[in-house]
Design an enzyme around this catalytic site. Sequence first.
Site, mmCIF file in Angstrom:
data_model
loop_
_atom_site.group_PDB
_atom_site.id
_atom_site.type_symbol
_atom_site.label_atom_id
_atom_site.label_comp_id
_atom_site.label_asym_id
_atom_site.label_seq_id
_atom_site.Cartn_x
_atom_site.Cartn_y
_atom_site.Cartn_z
ATOM 1 N N ASP A 2 56.884 28.931 -8.690
ATOM 2 C CA ASP A 2 55.844 29.798 -9.265
ATOM 3 C C ASP A 2 54.469 29.369 -8.758
ATOM 4 O OD1 ASP A 2 57.745 31.139 -11.201
ATOM 5 O OD2 ASP A 2 57.904 29.065 -11.867
ATOM 6 N N GLU A 22 62.581 30.550 -3.776
ATOM 7 C CA GLU A 22 61.950 31.675 -3.078
ATOM 8 C C GLU A 22 61.018 31.212 -1.958
ATOM 9 O OE1 GLU A 22 60.634 34.888 -5.557
ATOM 10 O OE2 GLU A 22 58.995 35.367 -4.195
HETATM 11 O O1 TRH Z 1 61.090 24.889 -6.791
HETATM 12 P P1 TRH Z 1 61.865 26.139 -6.644
HETATM 13 O O2 TRH Z 1 63.227 26.094 -7.114
HETATM 14 O O3 TRH Z 1 61.078 27.250 -7.348
HETATM 15 C C1 TRH Z 1 61.439 28.468 -7.927
HETATM 16 C C2 TRH Z 1 61.311 28.351 -9.408
HETATM 17 O O4 TRH Z 1 62.498 27.838 -9.932
HETATM 18 C C3 TRH Z 1 60.991 29.683 -9.983
HETATM 19 O O5 TRH Z 1 60.964 29.664 -11.372
HETATM 20 C C4 TRH Z 1 61.968 30.681 -9.488
HETATM 21 O O6 TRH Z 1 61.500 31.898 -9.910
HETATM 22 C C5 TRH Z 1 62.012 30.654 -7.989
HETATM 23 O O7 TRH Z 1 62.313 29.332 -7.519
HETATM 24 C C6 TRH Z 1 62.983 31.610 -7.423
HETATM 25 O O8 TRH Z 1 61.893 26.563 -5.083
HETATM 26 P P2 TRH Z 1 60.796 27.239 -4.135
HETATM 27 O O9 TRH Z 1 60.575 28.643 -4.523
HETATM 28 O O10 TRH Z 1 61.236 26.970 -2.792
HETATM 29 O O11 TRH Z 1 59.469 26.429 -4.403
HETATM 30 C C7 TRH Z 1 59.287 25.118 -3.983
HETATM 31 C C8 TRH Z 1 57.840 24.895 -3.581
HETATM 32 O O12 TRH Z 1 57.608 23.507 -3.381
HETATM 33 C C9 TRH Z 1 57.479 25.577 -2.288
HETATM 34 O O13 TRH Z 1 56.159 26.072 -2.360
HETATM 35 C C10 TRH Z 1 57.537 24.462 -1.261
HETATM 36 C C11 TRH Z 1 57.062 23.313 -2.083
HETATM 37 N N1 TRH Z 1 57.473 21.982 -1.604
HETATM 38 C C12 TRH Z 1 56.483 21.132 -1.176
HETATM 39 O O14 TRH Z 1 55.300 21.495 -1.127
HETATM 40 N N2 TRH Z 1 56.846 19.876 -0.781
HETATM 41 C C13 TRH Z 1 58.136 19.452 -0.776
HETATM 42 O O15 TRH Z 1 58.397 18.295 -0.395
HETATM 43 C C14 TRH Z 1 59.135 20.354 -1.221
HETATM 44 C C15 TRH Z 1 60.573 19.910 -1.229
HETATM 45 C C16 TRH Z 1 58.771 21.608 -1.631
#
Ligand code: TRH
Length: 396
Positions: free
Chosen positions: A31, A292
Amino acid sequence: MTFETSIFSKQNTQAPIRLDLFCKVVDNFGDIGICWRLSKQFASEYAIAVQLWVDDLASFKRLCPQVSLDQECQVVEQITVRHWKNQAQTFSPSDIADIVIEFFACDIPPDYIATMATLTRKPIWLNLEGLTAETWVEGCHRLPSSHPQYPLTKYFYYPGFTDQTGGLICEAELETNRQIFLMRESELEHPFLRGLGLSSTEIKASKVSLFCYPHAPVSDLIQAWCNSSSPVVCLVPEGVAQTALTAFFGATPEVGMSKTVNALTLRVIPFLDQENYDHLLWLCDVNFVRGEDSFVRAQWACKPFVWHIYPQDENLHHKKLAAFLDRHRTIDPAESDFSLAWNAVQVCPDWDKLWRNYEQQREETPALVEQWRRQMMLNGDFSRNLFDFVGELRKK
Ligand code: TRH
């Protein structure tokens, strides 16, 4: 015509357009990850004065370390970040932005809505929805919804994989930055990977990044990597796959830990900021991503990837996964079996074989993932499309 003059041509002012983006962190990082990415893009590419309201600064800080946890209002990279503490806050007409965005139907404070309704010139109000490859999205994208009590209309805006949706978030300079970064990384003998602790031998191996939900069958895959015929280096950001990693290391995983078992070297790396997480995706040969935002970034990284989809009640996510694989299968044929097993849609009797097949087939994927990137680019960048829509609404 600049963006400002095109969408606010009736507004005789040089003041920047103001946009309030409201983000409720339901769980994890997606999010705030998406809202932060959009905020930066709105400010840097469109010169918009962005105010990001977020209820969970601690999650935000994981991917943007500059954020301070105890400030109600702070400026981070040109964005005004407001700690959204509760719904009881009151607003005056001058507080209301020109464009108001709520993310994933988070309820914005009631008084903000009531104050919007008092304005002669109502702000453009959008609800940004989640990403899915299902076709129904095209019918819901840009639909209006009248407020039951006030003379206000909110519009639903969907990201997506076709030109009948808002497309995917892709900053204007993303591909250029990727090319430059990859060139520098190789010319300067891999400062980024060395900084993460990789040796020269590890840099030459097949590198995999791993980001998944706790229920992913990581231990099975770790075993398959150990049994692999060629070396695999797996890089895992801190906090990911804790249970499987604890079993592998025989201790709680911590940043800097590394262990080699047969073909596999597994390293725990820091949870990176968003920019460096992109760098990691660009440099790895295969990326395991989830949710996402990392899922989309893996597509822009132009490398084979395996998606761990966010689980939903009644296995609704299986439908979403199938819808994506239907679109993407021709691009990456190796992906399908692997994804179905990784997401427990199909039982996998033999992970060694599955990984071996995936490794073999992915030799052909580079050209195909580039083709997918180009295809997605044709739908236009999500922010560009969104502001074009805002412009259309303004003209009404
Ligand atoms: O963390 P996620 O699982 O996030 C979401 C939430 O669960 C949300 O509620 C749901 O609606 C959505 O998934 C579908 O996975 P996502 O979307 O990939 O987000 C992770 C974020 O973290 C992304 O912006 C990348 C960032 N990130 C970093 O900046 N550094 C890191 O080392 C990692 C592993 C990720």
